[in-house]
Design a protein around this motif. Sequence first.
Motif, short mmCIF file in Angstrom:
data_model
loop_
_atom_site.label_atom_id
_atom_site.label_comp_id
_atom_site.label_asym_id
_atom_site.label_seq_id
_atom_site.Cartn_x
_atom_site.Cartn_y
_atom_site.Cartn_z
N THR A 189 1.01 -1.14 -0.08
CA THR A 189 0.00 0.13 -0.04
C THR A 189 0.91 1.43 0.03
O THR A 189 1.96 1.16 0.78
CB THR A 189 -0.90 -0.13 1.05
OG1 THR A 189 -1.97 -1.13 1.09
CG2 THR A 189 -1.78 1.42 1.26
N VAL A 190 0.57 2.11 -0.86
CA VAL A 190 1.05 3.49 -1.04
C VAL A 190 0.00 4.52 -0.47
O VAL A 190 -1.06 4.65 -0.80
CB VAL A 190 1.59 3.97 -2.43
CG1 VAL A 190 2.22 5.11 -2.34
CG2 VAL A 190 2.52 2.95 -2.88
N LEU A 191 0.46 5.40 0.53
CA LEU A 191 -0.51 6.34 1.11
C LEU A 191 -0.25 7.57 0.54
O LEU A 191 1.02 7.93 -0.11
CB LEU A 191 -0.11 6.50 2.60
CG LEU A 191 -0.59 5.15 3.55
CD1 LEU A 191 -0.05 5.18 4.92
CD2 LEU A 191 -1.57 4.62 3.30
N THR A 192 -1.13 8.50 0.35
CA THR A 192 -0.94 9.91 -0.15
C THR A 192 -2.09 10.69 0.29
O THR A 192 -3.15 10.35 1.08
CB THR A 192 -0.94 9.60 -1.86
OG1 THR A 192 -0.60 11.08 -2.62
CG2 THR A 192 -2.24 9.45 -2.19
N GLU A 193 -2.34 12.03 -0.19
CA GLU A 193 -3.31 12.82 0.22
C GLU A 193 -4.57 12.39 -0.71
O GLU A 193 -4.58 11.71 -1.52
CB GLU A 193 -2.90 14.15 -0.58
CG GLU A 193 -1.77 15.05 0.08
CD GLU A 193 -0.54 14.76 -0.31
OE1 GLU A 193 0.52 15.45 -0.01
OE2 GLU A 193 -0.42 13.91 -1.31
N GLU A 194 -5.77 12.68 0.20
CA GLU A 194 -7.07 12.32 -0.77
C GLU A 194 -7.31 12.85 -1.93
O GLU A 194 -8.07 12.30 -2.70
CB GLU A 194 -8.19 12.61 0.29
CG GLU A 194 -8.32 13.99 0.71
CD GLU A 194 -9.49 14.47 1.62
OE1 GLU A 194 -10.29 13.39 1.97
OE2 GLU A 194 -9.57 15.50 2.05
N LEU A 195 -6.85 14.16 -2.32
CA LEU A 195 -6.61 14.75 -3.44
C LEU A 195 -5.01 14.84 -3.94
O LEU A 195 -4.39 15.65 -3.27
CB LEU A 195 -7.16 16.15 -3.63
CG LEU A 195 -8.80 16.03 -3.53
CD1 LEU A 195 -9.34 17.40 -3.72
CD2 LEU A 195 -9.36 14.96 -4.39
N CYS A 216 -7.02 15.41 4.82
CA CYS A 216 -6.23 16.40 4.78
C CYS A 216 -7.00 17.74 5.51
O CYS A 216 -8.09 17.71 5.44
CB CYS A 216 -5.59 16.83 3.63
SG CYS A 216 -4.72 15.51 2.52
N ASP A 217 -6.16 18.45 6.03
CA ASP A 217 -6.52 20.04 6.44
C ASP A 217 -5.98 21.02 5.63
O ASP A 217 -5.54 20.59 4.59
CB ASP A 217 -6.35 20.11 7.70
CG ASP A 217 -4.89 20.27 8.29
OD1 ASP A 217 -4.08 20.12 7.29
OD2 ASP A 217 -4.57 20.16 9.56
N LEU A 238 5.00 6.71 1.47
CA LEU A 238 3.96 7.72 1.33
C LEU A 238 4.49 8.71 0.32
O LEU A 238 5.67 8.96 0.03
CB LEU A 238 4.14 8.74 2.53
CG LEU A 238 3.61 9.84 2.70
CD1 LEU A 238 1.97 10.06 2.39
CD2 LEU A 238 4.00 10.86 3.69
N PHE A 239 3.56 8.98 -0.65
CA PHE A 239 3.77 9.75 -1.76
C PHE A 239 3.26 10.93 -1.33
O PHE A 239 1.90 10.86 -1.26
CB PHE A 239 3.15 9.06 -2.96
CG PHE A 239 3.35 9.88 -4.28
CD1 PHE A 239 4.41 9.68 -5.24
CD2 PHE A 239 2.76 11.13 -4.44
CE1 PHE A 239 4.83 10.48 -6.19
CE2 PHE A 239 3.04 11.88 -5.61
CZ PHE A 239 3.87 11.65 -6.48
N THR A 240 3.52 12.21 -1.40
CA THR A 240 3.08 13.64 -0.95
C THR A 240 3.56 14.73 -1.85
O THR A 240 4.61 14.73 -2.65
CB THR A 240 3.54 13.82 0.54
OG1 THR A 240 2.79 14.92 0.84
CG2 THR A 240 4.79 13.99 0.59
N THR A 421 -7.85 9.95 -4.91
CA THR A 421 -6.98 8.79 -5.08
C THR A 421 -7.55 7.65 -4.43
O THR A 421 -6.81 6.29 -4.00
CB THR A 421 -5.62 9.17 -4.01
OG1 THR A 421 -5.90 9.56 -2.73
CG2 THR A 421 -4.77 10.32 -4.96
N GLY A 422 -8.90 7.69 -3.83
CA GLY A 422 -9.58 6.75 -3.30
C GLY A 422 -10.97 6.86 -3.36
O GLY A 422 -11.50 7.98 -3.47
#
Length: 465
Positions: A189-195, A216-217, A238-240, A421-422
């Motif tokens: 799994t790679v995590l990232t921002e919801e957008l 995110c905020d 984590l991709f950010t 992204t999800g």
Amino acid sequence: MSIWLPDPAEIKRPAYRSLAQVISAAVASGELRPGDRLPTHRDLAFRLGLSVQTVSRAYEALIRSDVIAGEVGRGTFVKGAAAVEGRPPPYHRIDQDDRIIDCSMLTPVLGPGQAAAMDAVLAGLAGDLPAEVLFSFRPRQALRRHAERALGWLAECGVVVRTDQVLTTNGATPAMTVALATAALPGDTVLTEELGHHTLKSLTRLHGMKLEGLPCDSEGILPEQLEQAARRTGARALFTLPGPTNPRAQMMGPARRAAIVAVARKLDLTIIECDVTGPLNPDRPPPLAALAPERVFYVTTLSKLLMPGLRLGWLVVPEAHLTAAFTRHMVTNWMATPLMAEIASRLIASGEASRLVDWQRRMLQRRNAIAADCLEGLRWRGTGSGMHVWLDLPEGWEEAAFVNSARLRGVAIAPGSAFETGPAPRSSRGVRICLGSPDEESLREALTRISRLARNTPEPDFLTL
């Protein structure tokens, strides 16, 4: 199969726009599906009591929006929204003759200075082209000098590294591909921002990886959400997008960056930091790569910052991953184009690249000021010198409906859904408005139209989009 026909009672004035809205709504609701055939221009005009020119104008608007397609000798068919992995792309297909102000594509401001700089470099190359640029098949031999010259540029980005940690690439996509393939394995799994980055979903799927977007905020990823998701999924990476190219124009502050790094160290996460505009924002905090060089892959490029045709970038690789990353780049790309690397290195060495960045920053600050003027009173945000702003949509508007309505009014913008992204629902809806492509007069006109649209109640035909 019968051919779909709209209800004549649904057609309001102006008729071409109303007809385009009705067809778009039918596509969005599933009443019309990809491949369905639409009536001919003449037949639909007769059945609705409209002129053939009105129907043609509506069809042309829908073709430009990628909703339908006309095939010579066969008719007009529903195409559906163009999509990458089920999401619409953030940009629109704009034909040369279209009367569309394109604020959908993230591009730098363009001017005669870029062309003059390129002319000067090419003139110099004509009489002084190193042999290895043309004749070497060996990446390190052909590109080592270019990587050395890139060190000063990377230092302007806030990243101080050795030459052997710099991988020269043909832009951001090859760099992202290598970093992902090195940081995670198929099934991870790679995590990232919801957008996030609009190609990331396709890239992770290509590598057999799972992608999960995080809440995110205003500064981006929340550290506690990152830790919870990493523990739950066993994520390795984590991709950010912590800087101004984040779709929501969220700039991650110094304290937040330090907190993200602390979580990554605690859980042994590798970070891929995408920073394609590098030194553009004068108030940017130090990159994550400067805070945790042992675990951050850093991606930056020149095409977004200087000129689109300059397809060159760099991937800074953590020391522990050097061999794996360089091997993966060789088997997928072999090496960056040496001639492009030579052009870029000469622009940097002469100081012309820095001068172009200074000019770009001034032009974008002017355009951000135009956005602030036109969007006053609405909920929007930008970074002051970024290439786009984000507009939160007022109550009642859906993203697809707003984007389609803006397109029918002559402005192309990008829906937030293009960056999802999800599947998790988001707390707010909005659109990305790019500032670089139009001239300032056209940009002000586009933002004025968008502002008027946002201050109005959605038309009934758009409520189901």
